[in-house]
Design a protein around this motif. Structure first.
Motif, PDB file in Angstrom:
ATOM      1  N   GLY A 246      33.619  47.296  49.120  1.00 46.43           N
ATOM      2  CA  GLY A 246      34.831  46.991  48.391  1.00 46.43           C
ATOM      3  C   GLY A 246      34.515  45.948  47.327  1.00 46.43           C
ATOM      4  N   PRO A 247      35.332  45.829  46.298  1.00 45.47           N
ATOM      5  CA  PRO A 247      35.030  44.878  45.224  1.00 45.47           C
ATOM      6  C   PRO A 247      34.917  43.435  45.693  1.00 45.47           C
ATOM      7  N   VAL A 248      35.806  43.000  46.589  1.00 41.28           N
ATOM      8  CA  VAL A 248      35.747  41.618  47.069  1.00 41.28           C
ATOM      9  C   VAL A 248      34.531  41.427  47.968  1.00 41.28           C
ATOM     10  N   GLU A 249      34.219  42.429  48.813  1.00 38.85           N
ATOM     11  CA  GLU A 249      33.030  42.327  49.674  1.00 38.85           C
ATOM     12  C   GLU A 249      31.750  42.262  48.830  1.00 38.85           C
ATOM     13  N   TRP A 250      31.717  43.027  47.746  1.00 40.10           N
ATOM     14  CA  TRP A 250      30.555  42.988  46.854  1.00 40.10           C
ATOM     15  C   TRP A 250      30.417  41.599  46.229  1.00 40.10           C
ATOM     16  N   LEU A 251      31.530  41.035  45.767  1.00 43.85           N
ATOM     17  CA  LEU A 251      31.497  39.694  45.171  1.00 43.85           C
ATOM     18  C   LEU A 251      31.076  38.651  46.195  1.00 43.85           C
ATOM     19  N   TRP A 252      31.547  38.810  47.421  1.00 42.57           N
ATOM     20  CA  TRP A 252      31.200  37.868  48.486  1.00 42.57           C
ATOM     21  C   TRP A 252      29.686  37.889  48.732  1.00 42.57           C
TER      22      TRP A 252
ATOM     23  N   PHE B 186      31.253  53.958  46.134  1.00 46.55           N
ATOM     24  CA  PHE B 186      30.784  52.579  46.090  1.00 46.55           C
ATOM     25  C   PHE B 186      30.304  52.158  47.471  1.00 46.55           C
ATOM     26  N   ARG B 187      29.334  51.254  47.484  1.00 46.86           N
ATOM     27  CA  ARG B 187      28.785  50.778  48.762  1.00 46.86           C
ATOM     28  C   ARG B 187      29.715  49.787  49.454  1.00 46.86           C
TER      29      ARG B 187
END
Length: 244
Positions: free
Chosen positions: A171-177, A168-169
Motif C-alpha cells: 500500500g502507499p503508506v506501507e511503502w513510505l513507511w 503494487f507490492r
C-alpha cells in the motif's frame, strides 16, 4: 490526574494487555491453528454468547435513557468485558474459516486489507472526511444510517485492496513507511511492465469517484460496484428518526 489514571490505563495498560493476550494465544498455538477444532468452536460460542449479551444490555440501557452522557458512562462499566468476549468470538470464527477453508475469496480479500492495514486505516478517515465534511452529511444521518457508511467503506476496501496488490507490492503508506525505515527505496510495482495498467486502474478509480456516471463503465468492472455503493448512500431517503 487524567494522565495518571484514564490516559495511562486506556492508552498504555489496555493496549499492552491486549498485546500480551495476543502473544499468549500465539505461544499456545491458538493463532497458528495447532489446537483442535472444538477449542475454536468454544471460543466462538462463548465469546459471542457473552459479548452479544453484554452489548445488548448496554445498548438497551443507553436507549432507555435517551443517549444521556450518564448512561454512556454507566455502560462503560461492562464495556471491556463485552469487548474482550467479542474479540474472542471473532477470533474463533475467523480461525474456523481458515481451518475449514471456507470462503477462500473472502479470505484473500481480508488478507489484502490486512497487508494494507495502515493505508486502509487512514483511508477510512479520509473517506469519512469527504462524506461528512465535503458532502456536508455531518449531523444529517440517523444512527442506523451510519451503518450504511460503514458497510460501503468495508465493501470498497475489500474490493480495492486485492486489486491494488495485483499491481503494487505494498500500500502507499506501507511503502513510505519502509522507505523511511530503511532509508532505501523499496520496489513499488510488482512488474515494471504493468506501469500502464496500474496507471489506468488509478485513473478509472478517480474518474468513478469524481464522475458517478462513469461507475457503469466496463473499464474495470470489479471496481465500479464498490464505488457505486458510496454513491448509493446519498440517494437514501432520510427517515424520521433521531439524528446525531
Amino acid at each position: 490526574v487524567y494522565f495518571q489514571t484514564w490516559f495511562m490505563y486506556r492508552f498504555f495498560f489496555d493496549i499492552f494487555g491486549m498485546m500480551l493476550i495476543g502473544m499468549g494465544l500465539f505461544r499456545l498455538g491458538v493463532l497458528t491453528l495447532q489446537r483442535p477444532a472444538w477449542l475454536y468452536l468454544a471460543m466462538l460460542v462463548a465469546g459471542y454468547g457473552i459479548g452479544l449479551t453484554v452489548n445488548y444490555l448496554e445498548t438497551r440501557w443507553i436507549l432507555e435513557h435517551r443517549f444521556s452522557a450518564l448512561s454512556f458512562a454507566q455502560s462503560n462499566i461492562s464495556y471491556d468485558l463485552g469487548r474482550l468476549a467479542m474479540t474472542i468470538g471473532h477470533l474463533g470464527a475467523l480461525l474456523l474459516i481458515v481451518r475449514w477453508n471456507i470462503l477462500p475469496w473472502i479470505r484473500r480479500a481480508f488478507a489484502a486489507v490486512g497487508q494494507m492495514a495502515v493505508t486502509n486505516y487512514l483511508m477510512q478517515s479520509v473517506i469519512c472526511g469527504i462524506v461528512f465534511i465535503g458532502f456536508r452529511q455531518f449531523n444529517q444521518l440517523a444512527r442506523h444510517e451510519l451503518y450504511y457508511v460503514v458497510l460501503a467503506i468495508w465493501i470498497f476496501q475489500l474490493v480495492m485492496s486485492p486489486i491494488w496488490l495485483r499491481y503494487f507490492r505494498f500500500g502507499p503508506v506501507e511503502w513510505l513507511w519502509r522507505y523511511l525505515t530503511y532509508l532505501k527505496r523499496p520496489p513499488f510495482l510488482r512488474d515494471q511492465a504493468m506501469t500502464t495498467s496500474a496507471a489506468a486502474l488509478v485513473a478509472c478509480q478517480i474518474q468513478c469517484l469524481l464522475v458517478p456516471e462513469l461507475a457503469g463503465e466496463e473499464i474495470f468492472p470489479e471496481i465500479c460496484p464498490a464505488l457505486e455503493a458510496l454513491n448509493w448512500l446519498f440517494s437514501l431517503r432520510q427517515l424520521p428518526q433521531q439524528t446525531i
